[in-house]
Design a protein around this motif. Structure first.
Motif, short mmCIF file in Angstrom:
data_model
loop_
_atom_site.label_atom_id
_atom_site.label_comp_id
_atom_site.label_asym_id
_atom_site.label_seq_id
_atom_site.Cartn_x
_atom_site.Cartn_y
_atom_site.Cartn_z
N PRO A 69 0.94 -1.28 0.04
CA PRO A 69 -0.04 -0.14 0.01
C PRO A 69 0.80 1.46 0.00
O PRO A 69 0.35 2.23 -0.55
CB PRO A 69 -0.74 0.17 1.31
N ASP A 70 2.12 1.16 0.31
CA ASP A 70 2.89 2.33 0.75
C ASP A 70 3.36 2.85 -0.79
O ASP A 70 3.96 3.87 -1.10
CB ASP A 70 4.19 2.12 1.34
N ASP A 94 -5.58 0.53 -2.73
CA ASP A 94 -6.22 1.40 -1.95
C ASP A 94 -6.86 0.46 -0.62
O ASP A 94 -7.54 -0.43 -0.96
CB ASP A 94 -7.54 2.22 -2.32
N THR A 95 -6.25 0.69 0.40
CA THR A 95 -6.49 -0.30 1.57
C THR A 95 -7.81 0.43 2.26
O THR A 95 -8.25 -0.13 3.19
CB THR A 95 -5.39 -0.14 2.65
N LYS A 96 -8.48 1.29 1.97
CA LYS A 96 -9.54 1.85 2.45
C LYS A 96 -10.83 1.27 1.97
O LYS A 96 -11.95 1.68 2.43
CB LYS A 96 -9.70 3.50 2.34
N GLU A 97 -10.72 0.45 1.08
CA GLU A 97 -11.91 -0.22 0.64
C GLU A 97 -12.49 -1.22 1.46
O GLU A 97 -12.00 -1.84 2.44
CB GLU A 97 -11.61 -1.06 -0.94
#
Length: 83
Positions: free
Chosen positions: A74-75, A80-83
């Motif tokens: 993710p960096d 997108d880790t907000k999913e």
């Protein structure tokens, strides 16, 4: 099973500003519309098999496992880790 290392897919990450320099006859993608971009749209991944195309010489070449590790971190801005 024997696999020729020269026939494996290789990957290069380039800046969007270099997309116009892509010779689509020497990569797996067929046009600009088939490119995968990072989340902010500033970089794309180019795939090819065999010799490094001249327009990509000098760029970092990734193996399949390296590109998967890169885009799954993710960096690095590919997922997108907000999913």
């Amino acid at each position: 099973m024997f696999q020729n290392k020269d026939m494996e897919k290789k990957y290069v990450i380039i800046e969007k500003s270099y997309v116009d320099s892509i010779d689509f006859q020497h990569v797996i993608e067929t046009s600009e519309s088939t490119l995968r971009y990072n989340l902010d749209g500033t970089k794309t991944i180019i795939k090819f098999i065999g010799e490094v195309p001249d327009f990509l010489s000098g760029d970092k070449i990734y193996s399949h496992s390296e590109i998967i590790e890169t885009i799954n971190n993710p960096d690095n801005g590919w997922i997108d880790t907000k999913e």
